[in-house]
Design a protein around this motif. Structure first.
Motif, PDB file in Angstrom:
ATOM      1  N   THR B 253      13.417  -7.162   0.804  1.00 40.23           N
ATOM      2  CA  THR B 253      13.823  -8.367   0.166  1.00 40.23           C
ATOM      3  C   THR B 253      12.848  -8.828  -1.184  1.00 40.23           C
ATOM      4  O   THR B 253      11.942  -8.085  -1.540  1.00 40.23           O
ATOM      5  N   PRO B 254      13.474  -9.847  -1.797  1.00 44.75           N
ATOM      6  CA  PRO B 254      12.499 -10.179  -2.977  1.00 44.75           C
ATOM      7  C   PRO B 254      11.154 -10.482  -2.707  1.00 44.75           C
ATOM      8  O   PRO B 254      10.397 -10.518  -3.736  1.00 44.75           O
ATOM      9  N   THR B 255      10.444 -10.725  -1.360  1.00 42.78           N
ATOM     10  CA  THR B 255       9.291 -10.923  -1.048  1.00 42.78           C
ATOM     11  C   THR B 255       8.513  -9.674  -0.791  1.00 42.78           C
ATOM     12  O   THR B 255       7.201  -9.931  -0.503  1.00 42.78           O
ATOM     13  N   THR B 256       8.968  -8.642  -0.556  1.00 43.80           N
ATOM     14  CA  THR B 256       8.640  -7.313  -0.172  1.00 43.80           C
ATOM     15  C   THR B 256       7.316  -7.009  -1.363  1.00 43.80           C
ATOM     16  O   THR B 256       7.400  -7.071  -2.284  1.00 43.80           O
ATOM     17  N   GLY B 257       6.279  -6.958  -0.591  1.00 38.65           N
ATOM     18  CA  GLY B 257       5.040  -6.479  -1.399  1.00 38.65           C
ATOM     19  C   GLY B 257       4.606  -7.565  -2.385  1.00 38.65           C
ATOM     20  O   GLY B 257       3.852  -7.099  -3.429  1.00 38.65           O
ATOM     21  N   GLN B 258       5.048  -8.688  -1.879  1.00 39.35           N
ATOM     22  CA  GLN B 258       4.267  -9.789  -2.879  1.00 39.35           C
ATOM     23  C   GLN B 258       2.901  -9.956  -2.903  1.00 39.35           C
ATOM     24  O   GLN B 258       2.339 -10.039  -1.759  1.00 39.35           O
ATOM     25  N   TRP B 260       0.709  -7.660  -3.132  1.00 42.50           N
ATOM     26  CA  TRP B 260       0.012  -6.701  -2.705  1.00 42.50           C
ATOM     27  C   TRP B 260      -1.047  -5.951  -3.950  1.00 42.50           C
ATOM     28  O   TRP B 260      -2.074  -5.593  -3.419  1.00 42.50           O
TER      29      TRP B 260
END
Lengths: 321, 331
Positions: B253-258, B260
């Protein structure tokens, strides 16, 4: 004298005729420009907003050739303020449909646009000063929480232990939690824990793992958003916990609506807070100009429970959300 | 200045240096002890396994970041890069699933490793050939990778094909002799990282470049090549983390790994690697990743802190840990 008068009458008649045909011609090619300012697709729900705004743009422009719709996305409140300035500087705006990032920061800039006589439609998040808006379209966040809570109280027979996941600290999240807890407090259900997971699947997964480790019995979990619900379900499945009877979300994400359609036992309902409300707002604004249908006022979308019976009305397989 | 310090320290204060190297492990032990006292559920095997498994992503990416930071670089793009690699991997697997069946999983993983390494190479080349600060370059690529994943998912989510889901799930949820796969993969990545860093010529050049690039250049080290390769290692590690990440939720999703990247950099620095370069500590990074994940876990398990203040307490603990580290090693 007589002739003279006749002449003037004829002349004025001619003038009126010219003027009339002029206005007729004007009404025919009158161009209305509707600007739509929305947040960029940074997570599932706003992704849905962008998708439905683009769909509505094409449909409205096809239906009313004299209406020009401009959709503009912004990735932050400041970016949205700049976008508003750009939109009003480069176009003569007849109407502005805006889903503000934040209420306070956008109130001033929208007031600027309104001062030139632009029709203002506010969607979802209200501005600090309600007198600026001509039309307000929003979902009912308190009802999203309250309707879910009422269903849960009934299913659990008024008692049990539940956990709650919150989103990002905003008015939307506060209202949902408020609606939910007000109903729960009147029953014997105990809310064991409530923490932020920022409407993020990964954080919801992590938080749910911790909840499961902390509490040996959890009757139900409310994730307040379907994106987070997917993370929660994965954590519950991994732990193999059968005490979790209900896991509920909200917003009406298509994957979750599919689960509701299939009659999933743990997630039998969802509550809509549809991103397609942007399309409702755009259509109503277009009607104000194209059909001269009066549209000033407030329009609050209901949050009826999505059940297997009515799920197909809330299902948009092509939408990203 | 810094090179002088590093040249002198090992001779005169060798013992203290080794003691300071232990600091992240002591901090980890203290936080675990605190957790055990706060909530008895903390020491439950299931809880500990969950926490250790979850920290694998930050630890694996952190091994790569240790190389980059040791050369005096910085990579802010890793969170976005992870999301981008995850997205490409899911698309590749879904495209290959009809023809290859479950073999699409290793094939997709191979694609991920290549794409990740290329992303790192891109960062490294812009920095070394273009002679631009790593901070600015990776800030730029951070935005680019994040925009790509948002575009690939239309702002929604990109899910792995259902036919692959069941076969791929064990890579996150399965275990060998009770040790979850992500933990095994972390240990292998850290072992390889430690070997390269401490036992090879390249590893010694990494710290040499980080402590003083000019001295290294005069000694005949190709500084640009060493730095670029560090970014490639970083990209490769991001891809390995992506391979462990996909089976967990099966979607990008666009929030993956945000955000990090900030967790990774914090883990590396808590672990004893100097942010200005020249000193690297692979196992410290792994301990740093564990510390961050354990603190978050203890916060949820304890009822002492209001949900509004959790982030403040986490921030304070990190700063206190760093201060304790500084005072013990500076004496």
């Amino acid at each position: 004298m007589k002739l003279d008068r006749l002449g003037t009458t004829a002349m004025s008649a001619a003038l009126v005729a010219v003027a009339l045909s002029g206005t007729a011609a004007l009404a025919q090619d009158a161009e209305f420009t509707i600007a739509v300012s929305i947040p960029a697709a940074t997570h599932g729900w706003t992704g849905g907003v962008v998708y439905h705004a683009e769909q509505a743009e094409q449909q409205i422009e096809a239906a009313y050739p004299n209406i020009d719709v401009i959709v503009s996305t912004a990735s932050s409140a400041t970016a949205q303020v700049s976008a508003l300035e750009d939109l009003s500087a480069t176009n003569e705006l007849d109407a502005l449909v805006i889903l503000p990032f934040t209420s306070e920061e956008l109130t001033g800039p929208v007031e600027q646009v309104a001062s030139t006589g632009t029709f203002i439609t506010v969607v979802d998040r209200g501005l600090s000063d309600e007198s600026i808006q001509d039309l307000y379209v929003a979902g009912d966040n308190i009802a999203v929480g309250a309707n879910t809570a009422e269903w849960l109280v009934e299913q659990l027979g008024g008692e049990g232990e539940i956990v709650v996941l919150r989103g990002i600290p905003t008015v939307i999240d506060d209202e949902r939690i408020q609606g939910f807890t007000e109903v729960i407090e009147q029953s014997n259900i105990e809310i064991l824990d409530i923490q932020y997971a920022n409407w993020n699947q990964d954080e919801a997964f992590t938080l749910m793992q911790d909840y499961l480790g902390k509490y040996p019995n959890i009757d139900a979990v409310w994730a307040n958003d379907d994106d987070m619900l997917l993370g929660v379900l994965e954590a519950v499945d991994m732990a193999g916990r059968t005490d979790v009877k209900y896991a509920l979300g909200g917003n009406g994400m298509k994957q979750v609506i599919e689960m509701v359609m299939e009659g999933d036992e743990r997630t039998p309902i969802s509550t809509p807070y549809p991103p397609s409300m942007i399309a409702s707002a755009m259509y109503m604004t277009a009607a104000q100009f194209a059909g001269q249908a009066p549209m000033r006022g407030s329009f609050l979308l209901d949050a009826p429970l999505i059940t297997p019976e009515n799920a197909d009305q809330f299902y948009f397989p092509d939408s990203p959300f | 200045m810094s090179s002088a310090e590093i040249a002198v320290l090992p001779e005169t204060e060798g013992f203290r240096i080794r003691w300071a190297d232990l600091a992240p492990f002591i901090a980890l032990a203290l936080i675990v002890l605190a957790g055990a006292l706060i909530n008895s559920n903390f020491m439950a095997a299931n809880n500990l396994l969950n926490v250790i498994t979850r920290s694998a992503f930050i630890a694996i990416i952190g091994v790569g970041a240790t190389f980059v930071i040791a050369t005096g670089g910085l990579d802010l793009s890793i969170g976005s890069m992870l999301a981008f690699v995850v997205g490409i991997m899911i698309m590749a697997m879904n495209a290959m699933a009809p023809s290859l069946g479950v073999w699409a999983i290793p094939a997709g993983a191979a694609v991920a490793l290549v794409v990740g390494s290329l992303c790192g190479l891109l960062n490294g080349l812009i920095i070394t050939v273009g002679r631009i600060e790593p901070f600015i370059v990776t800030l730029g690529t951070m935005g680019i990778f994040r925009a790509f994943i948002t575009w690939m998912t239309d702002g929604g989510s990109l899910s792995i094909d259902n036919s692959l889901r069941a076969a791929y799930r064990p890579v996150y949820f399965g275990d060998v002799l009770g040790v979850p796969y992500p933990v095994v993969i972390t240990i292998v990545v850290a072992l390889i990282g430690a070997f390269v860093l401490y036992k090879t010529k390249y590893g010694r050049r990494v710290t040499a470049v980080g402590s003083n690039a000019d001295v290294a250049r005069f000694s005949g080290v190709h500084v640009g090549r060493v730095r670029t390769l560090a970014f490639v290692i970083q990209g490769f590690c991001v891809a390995v983390a992506a391979i462990c990440y996909v089976p967990r939720l099966g979607a990008a999703t666009p929030t993956t790994g945000q955000l990090w990247e900030l967790q990774v950099i914090t883990a590396v620095v808590i672990g004893g690697t100097l942010l200005r370069g020249g000193k690297a500590h692979i196992w410290g990074t792994v301990a740093g990743a564990l510390i961050l994940e354990v603190i978050a876990n203890v916060m949820v398990l304890s009822d002492m802190v209001s949900e509004y203040l959790v982030a403040a307490v986490q921030g304070a603990i990190i700063i206190i840990a760093m201060l304790a580290h500084r005072f013990t090693s500076a004496r």
